[in-house]
Write a protein that holds these residues in place. Structure first.
Motif, PDB file in Angstrom:
ATOM      1  N   ALA A 181     -34.531  56.606 -48.637  1.00 33.99           N
ATOM      2  CA  ALA A 181     -34.152  57.580 -47.614  1.00 33.99           C
ATOM      3  C   ALA A 181     -32.836  57.142 -46.988  1.00 33.99           C
ATOM      4  CB  ALA A 181     -35.231  57.686 -46.529  1.00 33.99           C
ATOM      5  N   VAL A 182     -32.104  58.108 -46.400  1.00 33.61           N
ATOM      6  CA  VAL A 182     -30.802  57.802 -45.804  1.00 33.61           C
ATOM      7  C   VAL A 182     -30.633  58.571 -44.509  1.00 33.61           C
ATOM      8  CG1 VAL A 182     -29.629  59.597 -47.156  1.00 33.61           C
ATOM      9  CG2 VAL A 182     -28.306  57.688 -46.242  1.00 33.61           C
ATOM     10  N   LYS A 183     -30.010  57.914 -43.526  1.00 37.31           N
ATOM     11  CA  LYS A 183     -29.676  58.523 -42.244  1.00 37.31           C
ATOM     12  C   LYS A 183     -28.160  58.719 -42.163  1.00 37.31           C
ATOM     13  CE  LYS A 183     -33.965  58.063 -40.723  1.00 37.31           C
ATOM     14  NZ  LYS A 183     -34.842  59.234 -40.493  1.00 37.31           N
ATOM     15  N   ASN A 184     -27.725  59.478 -41.175  1.00 36.85           N
ATOM     16  CA  ASN A 184     -26.302  59.745 -40.943  1.00 36.85           C
ATOM     17  C   ASN A 184     -25.657  60.462 -42.123  1.00 36.85           C
ATOM     18  OD1 ASN A 184     -26.762  58.281 -38.632  1.00 36.85           O
ATOM     19  ND2 ASN A 184     -25.453  56.560 -39.171  1.00 36.85           N
ATOM     20  N   THR A 185     -26.388  61.359 -42.754  1.00 32.84           N
ATOM     21  CA  THR A 185     -25.817  62.080 -43.891  1.00 32.84           C
ATOM     22  C   THR A 185     -24.834  63.137 -43.405  1.00 32.84           C
ATOM     23  OG1 THR A 185     -27.577  63.741 -43.879  1.00 32.84           O
ATOM     24  CG2 THR A 185     -27.921  61.780 -45.240  1.00 32.84           C
ATOM     25  N   LYS A 186     -24.008  63.602 -44.309  1.00 32.32           N
ATOM     26  CA  LYS A 186     -23.148  64.731 -44.015  1.00 32.32           C
ATOM     27  C   LYS A 186     -23.996  65.989 -43.877  1.00 32.32           C
ATOM     28  CE  LYS A 186     -18.866  63.138 -46.197  1.00 32.32           C
ATOM     29  NZ  LYS A 186     -17.824  63.441 -47.204  1.00 32.32           N
ATOM     30  N   LYS A 187     -23.429  67.027 -43.297  1.00 32.65           N
ATOM     31  CA  LYS A 187     -24.132  68.291 -43.159  1.00 32.65           C
ATOM     32  C   LYS A 187     -24.571  68.774 -44.539  1.00 32.65           C
ATOM     33  CE  LYS A 187     -23.717  72.913 -41.166  1.00 32.65           C
ATOM     34  NZ  LYS A 187     -22.800  73.878 -40.460  1.00 32.65           N
ATOM     35  N   GLY A 188     -25.825  69.152 -44.639  1.00 29.48           N
ATOM     36  CA  GLY A 188     -26.365  69.591 -45.916  1.00 29.48           C
ATOM     37  C   GLY A 188     -27.179  68.533 -46.616  1.00 29.48           C
ATOM     38  N   VAL A 227     -36.147  51.310 -49.478  1.00 23.23           N
ATOM     39  CA  VAL A 227     -35.480  51.032 -48.208  1.00 23.23           C
ATOM     40  C   VAL A 227     -34.951  52.343 -47.622  1.00 23.23           C
ATOM     41  CG1 VAL A 227     -34.789  48.699 -48.915  1.00 23.23           C
ATOM     42  CG2 VAL A 227     -33.215  50.624 -49.279  1.00 23.23           C
ATOM     43  N   THR A 228     -34.732  52.316 -46.316  1.00 23.33           N
ATOM     44  CA  THR A 228     -33.987  53.375 -45.641  1.00 23.33           C
ATOM     45  C   THR A 228     -32.653  52.797 -45.206  1.00 23.33           C
ATOM     46  OG1 THR A 228     -35.961  54.532 -44.834  1.00 23.33           O
ATOM     47  CG2 THR A 228     -33.909  54.937 -43.643  1.00 23.33           C
ATOM     48  N   VAL A 229     -31.566  53.518 -45.468  1.00 16.39           N
ATOM     49  CA  VAL A 229     -30.240  53.053 -45.087  1.00 16.39           C
ATOM     50  C   VAL A 229     -29.553  54.097 -44.216  1.00 16.39           C
ATOM     51  CG1 VAL A 229     -30.010  51.719 -47.219  1.00 16.39           C
ATOM     52  CG2 VAL A 229     -29.047  54.018 -47.098  1.00 16.39           C
ATOM     53  N   ALA A 230     -28.514  53.668 -43.526  1.00 20.24           N
ATOM     54  CA  ALA A 230     -27.660  54.572 -42.758  1.00 20.24           C
ATOM     55  C   ALA A 230     -26.253  54.497 -43.327  1.00 20.24           C
ATOM     56  CB  ALA A 230     -27.638  54.196 -41.279  1.00 20.24           C
ATOM     57  N   ARG A 231     -25.662  55.642 -43.613  1.00 19.88           N
ATOM     58  CA  ARG A 231     -24.284  55.677 -44.109  1.00 19.88           C
ATOM     59  C   ARG A 231     -23.331  55.165 -43.027  1.00 19.88           C
ATOM     60  NH1 ARG A 231     -21.953  60.035 -44.493  1.00 19.88           N
ATOM     61  NH2 ARG A 231     -20.666  59.843 -46.360  1.00 19.88           N
ATOM     62  N   ASN A 232     -22.282  54.483 -43.444  1.00 17.23           N
ATOM     63  CA  ASN A 232     -21.212  54.030 -42.541  1.00 17.23           C
ATOM     64  C   ASN A 232     -21.773  53.304 -41.317  1.00 17.23           C
ATOM     65  OD1 ASN A 232     -19.515  55.381 -44.319  1.00 17.23           O
ATOM     66  ND2 ASN A 232     -19.387  57.213 -43.060  1.00 17.23           N
ATOM     67  N   GLY A 233     -22.800  52.487 -41.546  1.00 14.75           N
ATOM     68  CA  GLY A 233     -23.459  51.827 -40.427  1.00 14.75           C
ATOM     69  C   GLY A 233     -22.592  50.850 -39.665  1.00 14.75           C
ATOM     70  N   TRP A 234     -21.540  50.344 -40.304  1.00 12.07           N
ATOM     71  CA  TRP A 234     -20.645  49.409 -39.630  1.00 12.07           C
ATOM     72  C   TRP A 234     -19.437  50.113 -39.025  1.00 12.07           C
ATOM     73  CZ3 TRP A 234     -22.513  44.753 -38.846  1.00 12.07           C
ATOM     74  CH2 TRP A 234     -23.453  44.228 -39.734  1.00 12.07           C
TER      75      TRP A 234
END
Length: 238
Positions: free
Chosen positions: A99-106, A116-123
């Motif tokens: 799964a991923v958080k902070n995705t682009k619209k859509g 794992v779950t990750v967040a885009r551009n987390g840094w």
């Protein structure tokens, strides 16, 4: 130069739709076992059939997923994941996540494969990129730190171990004292310095798959590529 003992001919594919695929290709060629490793730049479903393993490079995860969909590669890649080793770096790590958080619209198309779950551009953004030396057991010459290159890197938010899946092995963490003072995790609660926080994890293995939130291919250090071949790829060929 990293060296790996290879008793079989090995064909490693690199998803070559966008991103740092040429850098991964150069890193594999530098391994001292290069005569026994063939490299395939994967741009179509038929390219996968020749591969024993696959690397998904850093780049822009949404773009890579879109191009893979247009090329008819999404389902073949998901099928490949069920049978053969895959390593994702940065954007590739996002695509391998459950799964991923902070995705682009859509939203974001994912391949899955690592629980794992990750967040885009987390840094943070491109201008907030940084490097940090990582101490990693299991690499050749483990006393020599590996330089992690973090460029718009994803952050691991959670691990999802399950008895139905192989155990998740943490390969590397980013010590809090190595994070530049200008860096603040977009998804991190300020003041939380728990050393067991999953957000400090920057590399994991689960079964035959591996992901790194940084870019080993952007260094002259081939030890992570050797590690992938030795620990993820070769055991599946025995």
């Amino acid at each position: 130069m990293a060296h790996v003992q290879v008793s079989h001919n090995v064909t490693i594919g690199i998803l070559a739709l966008q991103g740092a695929f040429a850098e991964h290709q150069a890193a594999l060629k530098k391994l001292s076992c290069q005569k026994k490793i063939a490299i395939v730049l994967v741009r179509a479903a038929e390219d996968l059939s020749a591969c024993d393993a696959l690397i998904i490079p850093g780049g822009e995860s949404t773009t890579i997923a879109l191009l893979a969909k247009l090329a008819g590669l999404l389902e073949p890649l998901r099928t490949f994941l069920q049978k053969k080793p895959v390593w994702g770096t940065c954007a590739g790590a996002i695509l391998l996540a459950q799964a991923v958080k902070n995705t682009k619209k859509g939203g974001q198309e994912l391949l899955g494969g690592v629980s794992v779950t990750v967040a885009r551009n987390g840094w943070g953004s491109q201008v907030e990129s940084f490097e940090a030396p990582l101490s990693i057991d299991g690499l050749q010459d483990p006393s020599v730190p590996f330089m992690g290159v973090f460029i718009r890197a994803p952050v691991i938010l959670a691990l999802h171990p399950s008895t139905r899946n192989p155990p998740i092995e943490i390969i590397a963490r980013l010590p809090t004292n190595l994070v530049p003072k200008s860096q603040k995790l977009m998804v991190h609660n300020e003041g939380d310095s728990d050393p067991h926080d999953p957000q400090s994890i920057v590399a994991v293995r689960q079964g035959r798959h591996m992901l790194t939130t940084f870019h080993p291919e952007l260094t002259n250090d081939g030890r992570f590529h050797e590690y992938f071949v030795r620990t993820c790829v070769l055991p599946t060929l025995l």
